[in-house]
Motif scaffolding. Sequence first.
Motif, PDB file in Angstrom:
ATOM      1  N   PHE A  45       0.875  -1.175   0.000  1.00 48.64           N
ATOM      2  CA  PHE A  45       0.000   0.000   0.000  1.00 48.64           C
ATOM      3  C   PHE A  45       0.910   1.222   0.000  1.00 48.64           C
ATOM      4  N   GLY A  53      -3.123   0.508  -3.730  1.00 50.99           N
ATOM      5  CA  GLY A  53      -2.851  -0.845  -3.261  1.00 50.99           C
ATOM      6  C   GLY A  53      -2.464  -1.722  -4.439  1.00 50.99           C
ATOM      7  N   MET A  70      -0.748   1.720   9.494  1.00 58.31           N
ATOM      8  CA  MET A  70      -1.347   0.471   9.005  1.00 58.31           C
ATOM      9  C   MET A  70      -1.602  -0.486  10.158  1.00 58.31           C
ATOM     10  N   GLN A  89      -6.249  -2.543   7.743  1.00 54.44           N
ATOM     11  CA  GLN A  89      -6.560  -1.224   7.210  1.00 54.44           C
ATOM     12  C   GLN A  89      -5.346  -0.301   7.226  1.00 54.44           C
ATOM     13  N   VAL A  90      -5.434   0.724   6.407  1.00 54.91           N
ATOM     14  CA  VAL A  90      -4.499   1.853   6.467  1.00 54.91           C
ATOM     15  C   VAL A  90      -5.330   3.113   6.662  1.00 54.91           C
ATOM     16  N   VAL A 137      -6.583  -2.522   3.516  1.00 51.40           N
ATOM     17  CA  VAL A 137      -5.219  -2.763   3.050  1.00 51.40           C
ATOM     18  C   VAL A 137      -5.131  -4.038   2.211  1.00 51.40           C
TER      19      VAL A 137
END
Lengths: 386, 386
Positions: A81, A99, B87, B92-93, B122
Amino acid sequence: MASTGPLGPETHQSKGKTLMLSTRVLGEQEMRRLVAAVGLHALMDETIAALERTLAGFDSAHTELRKREGFQYQHPSPGVFEWMPVMEVGRQVVVKLVGYNPANVEGMGLPTILSSISLYDVNTGHLRALCDGTFPTALRTGAASAVASRHLARPDSQVLGLVGCGAQAVTQAHALSRLFPLKRLVVYDRRPETARSFARRVDFLGLPVEAVPLEHVEREADILCTATSVEVGAGPVLSGTQLKPHIHINAVGSDLPGKTELPLELLRRALVCPDYLPQALEEGECQQLRPGDIGPSLFELVRSSEPGRRHHGRPTVFDSTGIALEDQVVLEVLLTHAQNLGIGRLVQLESLADDPRDPYSFLRTEGVLPEAARTDYRTQVSACES
Amino acid sequence: MASTGPLGPETHQSKGKTLMLSTRVLGEQEMRRLVAAVGLHALMDETIAALERTLAGFDSAHTELRKREGFQYQHPSPGVFEWMPVMEVGRQVVVKLVGYNPANVEGMGLPTILSSISLYDVNTGHLRALCDGTFPTALRTGAASAVASRHLARPDSQVLGLVGCGAQAVTQAHALSRLFPLKRLVVYDRRPETARSFARRVDFLGLPVEAVPLEHVEREADILCTATSVEVGAGPVLSGTQLKPHIHINAVGSDLPGKTELPLELLRRALVCPDYLPQALEEGECQQLRPGDIGPSLFELVRSSEPGRRHHGRPTVFDSTGIALEDQVVLEVLLTHAQNLGIGRLVQLESLADDPRDPYSFLRTEGVLPEAARTDYRTQVSACES
């Protein structure tokens, strides 16, 4: 592009003193309307032309370009990412958040590359636009290969070879078909079904597509594009031994430390032109080379009065890692049309109000701010301490 | 927080095989509805509690936190544009994009800090939510000082001093009023009008506010917050000579190389606790200190069984530079409520379609893809070369 142009500030006063700042959102539906109005070929042609112009006019005193940075992970599947920012001083910042997840396709039915692109007014921090990044990334990656190929490949190239037949290959074929008199496409993918289904994906080009063994692609192509999700350390994806003497290769897939597509022997005898050297040395085919063995960058190619084509007799390679400047270019092309056509949802994203020194003042307009009634602080303290 | 919770994936199938991915957009209007439903005090209390929990449970094996990076510029006015990513591995980010432009307030009537916060899945790269960052930044910056003060300040602190009476001071006062039995606020700003108007901004607290000379603030405060836009190299903003022996200071303003608010003499005799040491050494009050002279971080404070209060008799300083983890916490608080309340506009942002290997397939559904008719390539080539 002047800041007073169609991408100038969208700030305006309204409702007395209340300041309004709108954010234009371009999602899938808006993008479909935009392409319907402008035309896909026209969008590609404009992106190619705008990219060439922007590369030629690039001045590091006015534009601050950053290498891609990001998070890498192995679980649940290997992926990355990343954020890709570029600033035009005194005007704007464009950031793509992207991503890269090869497991998306089989596991989720989603593209390997999913992304969104944001445009900020750098003078205020205001988000001026948010746009799907998936379609624009494919467009601009194709456009970058077209610009490079115009400077490095034979103008009469007729056979385009593709190694890797996923999403990025579609726009490689599209972009190159706009500049070269292509007669046919020879394509290979390690998944036979992906190679076979490619003809359907590029049916709009009206060109014959032949799914063939890898060695046929290498032997027959005048221009060859590699756009694979080869695993880190698993390259090369070509032998490089049977290429035409005038071959030009757009190496599109390498975008990670350790991920490369071309054999070192080929790179050593080729003229290798990176899109952006600092990034290509970390993530591109240039990882395999020493800085002294690397040719002019794409920036230098488009600014040079000597055509790159003079290098012929020697293979040429465009080492395309993908740069934020390309995202800026395609976003500006799309946003200019969107504004002219009135396409996009306008959202007041940031909470604003009459008093810029009061982060709660936007709550006062409808009486949302609480009454001046103290709750018992001791309850709060003990609640936190328990 | 489990990935199956209210913030779990919003992916769903619909319309046959078409995959839908929605992006929840929370702008000013949605934020106002959310605060009306939940209550501003409740939101602050939840943010404080969630931040304390997240800091206590922080594990670098599961959460990858990055220092803020960005662009700095001097023209047209000095400012910064930065990205703050964090992150949670496999989940998730969260990225905040934030502009810091002190000239916004007088020049544009806009807040100094304007920002937006994005939440990405993510595993796919999908943008799950986009949220105003201006209100959440103020909330979480207040909450961070509350958490630090709970560990460092005297629980019976009654007088809150504020130096700098802009937007961030409002949430410093709000957050601290939730944990301490405040009786009055003594405030100073180098612009007298900004100090005088502060009482109006915090009227909802029902506390007396006295705009006084700086030395009165220093002498009378039990807890003191500095939240100024002092210019790089122009600090300190306090003398530090007349403080109460048990003073606790939340130094909120330093967030740039060279920008500091506290005198070195004070820092040397105080227990200085940074929010995030690598960042505080570059941008915080800790710039003025050697690593060996710096106390426990906020992470260590909340995890320690020994209360920080044992350090009393010695001034304490929370060096708050602002970290991405705080943005993640406040975004999760807000998004959980938004989802439960059905607040937020849902947009299909990314262009998707049946074939994840075809970036143009979303154009096929309504016949937007061009017919297979070649334009004359020679026209294109010469157009580009002219």
